[in-house]
Design a protein around this motif. Structure first.
Motif, short mmCIF file in Angstrom:
data_model
loop_
_atom_site.label_atom_id
_atom_site.label_comp_id
_atom_site.label_asym_id
_atom_site.label_seq_id
_atom_site.Cartn_x
_atom_site.Cartn_y
_atom_site.Cartn_z
N PHE A 470 36.69 8.20 -78.29
CA PHE A 470 36.06 7.44 -77.25
C PHE A 470 36.82 6.96 -76.31
CE2 PHE A 470 35.01 3.07 -75.45
CZ PHE A 470 33.55 3.20 -75.45
N LEU A 491 33.68 2.72 -84.07
CA LEU A 491 34.79 2.96 -83.27
C LEU A 491 36.16 3.13 -84.38
CD1 LEU A 491 34.37 0.11 -80.92
CD2 LEU A 491 34.62 2.61 -80.05
N CYS A 494 36.82 6.74 -85.25
CA CYS A 494 37.55 7.66 -84.19
C CYS A 494 38.96 8.04 -84.57
CB CYS A 494 37.31 6.92 -82.78
SG CYS A 494 35.70 7.06 -82.41
N THR A 497 40.68 5.75 -79.53
CA THR A 497 39.80 5.10 -78.57
C THR A 497 40.70 4.60 -77.49
OG1 THR A 497 40.56 2.74 -79.95
CG2 THR A 497 38.23 4.11 -80.39
N SER A 507 37.22 -5.23 -77.13
CA SER A 507 37.30 -3.55 -77.56
C SER A 507 38.53 -2.99 -77.81
CB SER A 507 36.46 -3.11 -76.34
OG SER A 507 35.24 -3.14 -76.49
#
Ligand SMILES: Nc1nc2c(c(=O)[nH]1)N[C@H]1C(S)=C(S)[C@@H](COP(=O)(O)OP(=O)(O)OC[C@H]3O[C@@H](n4cnc5c(=O)[nH]c(N)nc54)[C@H](O)[C@@H]3O)O[C@H]1N2
Ligand SMILES: Nc1nc2c(c(=O)[nH]1)N[C@H]1C(S)=C(S)[C@@H](COP(=O)(O)OP(=O)(O)OC[C@H]3O[C@@H](n4cnc5c(=O)[nH]c(N)nc54)[C@H](O)[C@@H]3O)O[C@H]1N2
Ligand SMILES: [Mo]
Length: 770
Positions: A470, A491, A494, A497, A507
């Protein structure tokens, strides 16, 4: 033990110290000036604050990173084209604190995730690139070269380029956005979800289909000259404060204003222009002539009721609809009329929740005026039937011939300051083939013709481990998207990120196995490159492209521009596979604009036109009744009433912004215009709905949503009795994003339905509280 991604993604559930006051009817005025100065003084150096307020939204200055409301073409007032929330946006970006290696050595990711969004945001500007190794508890500094290599290694290790997701928030300038999508397409995918997917996507879909352009048709001048401006599903005093100046001007010229909103938002009622000392003393202008307190998602029903009565009147007296316009410029009128006949006025009015008295007032304003503008924002776009909402308001405008003439047309009021520009220059997961062909012609590689992931698809793909990297160009994905807990797992699945950011946000704390934070320059900062300080450009809500140039020194020597990030990443990833000399662009942004001019329509002489002090308008067919639709005409459309029904005890909830936030950035804990101080975990309810449930003011409750058999919960909210229609309630985003089901989205556009979440409210028993 480290906390789970889900725990880190949720906002902390503790309370602050709630105080309430009666909501004011007036907006802006002295309290706004006081609030703005307060923020500037608290978070910025005084010299910077002054520099900024003199250059904000001025010709040759820099574009406010707040909203996308346009600046006047002509004279701009001293003190800048400034507003309280613009100053807050600046104070947030130009903070005098920075955070880097030491801060991250002292605070683990787990610890930071326990902070409130307000505390996270106030920690300071990110000052150097950071890396979170697999299994590590703390971010550590990394060099730019190593960071780019890391991104390149991960991207090149994927089975397919389609296993990466490249998100964009709407602050990225045209230059950075164009290069970013170019890199993504050369890398080999169309996975370019953006904040627009959660914002005005439904407007774009509906307007392209009906009027042939996904943008609004009006200019500021049209707003001044309109006979009637209808403001639907929008809270301008908070989210687009400078719009109130335009509405005030419209009224001065004899125009009328109608507001359609479940809440009597302060700015819609009365407004005191901060740039008018006389008005500051005498108490402002009444803005709204007719206020329509609609039920949440009652808009199609309300417009249908209006349309039915307009056609009845036309049959009896004639002269109501613009026959000449309909004949020459539209398609589908007969089908539209016969479809409308299948609806009953009383049913529609009842579904809208509006009284007959208020309906009549609204009806007469529409009947008696022919230059009508409809403005709207998230109150219309974040529903399952959002596209219908917008198509139905287009029907109303078409019926009245209120499009493509002075003082009339569509005005979707955009959110992020360059969200419209980003889409124009190619940030689009389903970009038209004609655009892709131009990329191929210019650069000699074939962009993937396959549509990529929108935000919702991207979350699912990561959850299902189809997407493994991401990359976020700005924004705060985990807090902005629906279904927070599901998205957290997505997320976490992944491998990597990455976030290009100015400020720390949640985030950065809900990560893949490895994570990078790449800190970048903000709008307000000077962008030094080999050929000198660079100018960039943005497009506002009315399709005007103008330049923006920072005025402050960068907050750190180790941060770089978004353009430089893209160039570095592209160079490190594509190596000698590329057909493009990536590193040249960062030295001279004129080269980027030169390329945009060749690939995107409407940018002829880009570099020279950008020197015009007020910028330049992009072509807009709808503005001139040149409708570039499939039929070659403006299309009437057939729209249904929404189907959902509340069961006993359920409420429909809209998730809205307080006055002290910019999306997921929390400026402060007050919502002054709604009388709320020091707390965000609140739910606004109708007092009758409270009484039915035996709730007292400030009672603590939990919220539950059930969708397709899945129950989602949000804990600890205080009930506030408020002037809101029965069966409706409101909470703040992002605290209640945990309740928004991923699969509840607008048909065609896939905008999450975050303004119509069906919930139950449950009192917490005292034992559970203690
Ligand atoms: N200061 C500040 N400025 C901002 C932002 C910010 O967060 N802070 N965000 C920016 C962004 S990205 C955006 S998209 C815009 C958002 O701007 P707005 O759309 O104004 O933001 P919201 O707070 O989501 O407000 C939605 C409004 O719609 C009403 N509403 C909700 N449901 C319905 C409905 O079914 N029908 C009708 N008629 N009305 C309804 C609500 O009562 C509320 O007044 O603002 C931009 N500008
Ligand atoms: N429930 C609910 N959810 C919503 C909404 C809602 O109304 N209700 N609204 C939706 C809407 S309209 C939108 S637009 C999205 C917003 O979604 P996003 O755009 O993803 O969120 P923002 O909060 O605007 O992003 C803030 C972050 O951007 C970074 N940033 C700020 N300036 C810059 C810059 O110049 N460059 C870079 N690279 N980074 C920068 C900072 O690190 C900051 O933390 O949220 C959506 N989510
Ligand atoms: Mo937005």
């Amino acid at each position: 033990m480290s906390s789970s991604p889900k725990d880190k993604a949720k906002t902390p559930e503790g309370f602050s110290n709630l105080k309430t006051k009666t909501p004011p009817k007036n907006s802006v005025g002295m309290p706004a000036i006081k609030a703005a100065v307060g923020h500037a003084v608290k978070y910025m150096n005084p010299a910077d604050a002054l520099k900024i307020s003199l250059k904000l939204n001025q010709k040759g200055g820099f574009d406010c990173p707040g909203c996308a409301w346009p600046d006047p073409d002509d004279a701009r007032s001293f003190l800048g084209e400034y507003c309280e929330n613009g100053i807050k946006a600046m104070a947030e970006e130009a903070q005098n604190k920075t955070i880097g290696a030491e801060f991250f050595a002292n605070h683990s990711v787990d610890e930071l995730a326990g902070w409130s969004d307000f505390e996270i945001g106030k920690s300071g500007r990110l000052s150097e690139p950071l890396f979170l190794a697999s299994g590590a508890t703390h971010y550590q500094p990394i060099s730019w070269d190593d960071a780019f290599k890391k991104v390149g290694t991960h991207l090149n290790a994927l089975d397919s380029p389609n296993d990466a997701v490249f998100y964009t928030s709407g602050r990225t300038t045209n230059e950075a956005a164009f290069l970013y999508q170019l890199f993504v397409r050369e890398f080999g995918t169309s996975n370019l979800p953006d904040c627009s997917n959660m914002c005005h996507e439904a407007s774009g879909s509906a307007l392209s289909e009906t009027l042939g352009i996904g943008k609004g048709s009006v200019t500021l001048d049209d707003l001044y000259k309109a006979e009637l401006v209808i403001v639907m599903g929008q809270n301008p005093a908070t989210n687009h404060p400078r719009m109130l100046t335009a509405l005030e001007k419209c009224k001065k010229n004899g125009g009328k204003i109608m507001a359609i909103n479940p809440l009597p938002e302060a700015g819609l009622v009365k407004f005191t222009n901060p740039q008018n000392p006389y008005k500051l003393l005498t108490g402002g202008t009444k803005i709204t002539d007719v206020f329509v307190p609609i039920t949440i998602n009652g808009d199609v029903a309300f417009i249908k009721a209006l349309l039915i009565k307009l056609l009845e009147k036309e049959t009896i007296d004639g002269g109501v609809v613009d026959e000449g316009f309909i004949k020459e410029f539209t398609h589908g009128y007969e089908a539209f009329v016969s479809d409308l006949k299948t609806y009953n006025f009383e049913d529609c009015l009842q579904a809208s929740g509006v009284s007959k008295e208020i309906f009549d007032e609204a009806f007469h304003l529409i009947l008696n005026n022919n230059k009508i503008i409809i403005c709207w924002a998230m109150g219309l776009t974040q529903h399952q039937n959002a596209v219908d909402n917008i198509r139905e308001l287009v029907n109303l405008l078409l019926l009245k011939g209120s499009i493509g003439k002075e003082g009339a047309g569509t005005c979707p009021v955009r959110g992020h300051s360059n969200v419209q520009g980003d889409r124009t220059v190619g940030i689009w997961e389903s970009a038209p083939q004609a655009f892709l062909d131009k990329i191929e012609a210019k650069y000699g590689f074939k962009p993937s013709p396959k549509h990529g992931y929108s935000v919702i698809d991207a979350i699912k793909a990561m959850y299902e481990k189809k997407a493994k990297v991401f990359f976020g160009m700005g924004g705060n994905f985990i807090s902005a998207v629906p279904d927070t807990l599901y998205a957290a797992q997505a997320l976490a699945n992944c491998n990597l990120t990455v976030h290009v950011s100015t400020k720390l946000n949640r985030s950065h704390l809900v990560t893949g196995k490895e994570a990078l934070i790449l800190p970048c320059l903000g709008r307000s900062e000077k962008d030094y490159q080999k050929t000198g300080i660079q100018v960039q450009s943005v497009e506002n809500s009315m399709g005007i492209v103008s330049s923006t140039k920072g005025v402050l020194e960068p907050c750190s020597k180790k941060i770089i521009s978004e353009v430089a990030v893209v160039c570095g990443m592209a160079h490190a990833t594509l190596k000698n596979r590329t057909k493009i000399n990536w590193l040249q662009y960062k030295d001279d942004y004129n080269l980027v604009r030169h390329d945009i001019q060749e690939v995107v329509d409407g940018f002829d002489d880009y570099n020279s036109k950008l020197k015009q002090p007020s910028g330049f308008y992009l072509p807009n067919g709808a503005r001139y009744r040149n409708f570039k639709t499939k039929t070659g005409k403006a299309n009437f459309s057939l729209n249904r009433l929404p189907k959902w029904k509340l069961k006993d005890g359920e409420l429909v909830m809209m998730t809205i912004r307080s006055h002290d936030q910019f999306n997921t950035t929390i400026y402060g804990l007050n919502d002054r215009y709604r009388g709320i101080y020091n707390e965000r975990r609140i739910i606004f309810m109708n007092r009758d709905d409270m009484a039915t449930r035996g709730f007292k003011e400030q009672q603590v409750v939990n919220l539950k949503s059930e969708f397709n058999g899945v129950v989602r919960e949000a804990h600890n909210f205080k009930v506030i009795g408020y002037e809101i229609p029965k069966n409706c309630c409101a909470t703040y985003f992002p605290e209640t994003n945990v309740l928004v089901p991923l699969d509840s989205f607008a048909h065609t556009a896939k905008t999450p339905a975050s303004k119509s979440v069906i919930i139950r409210v449950e009192a917490i028993t005292p034992e559970r509280l203690s």
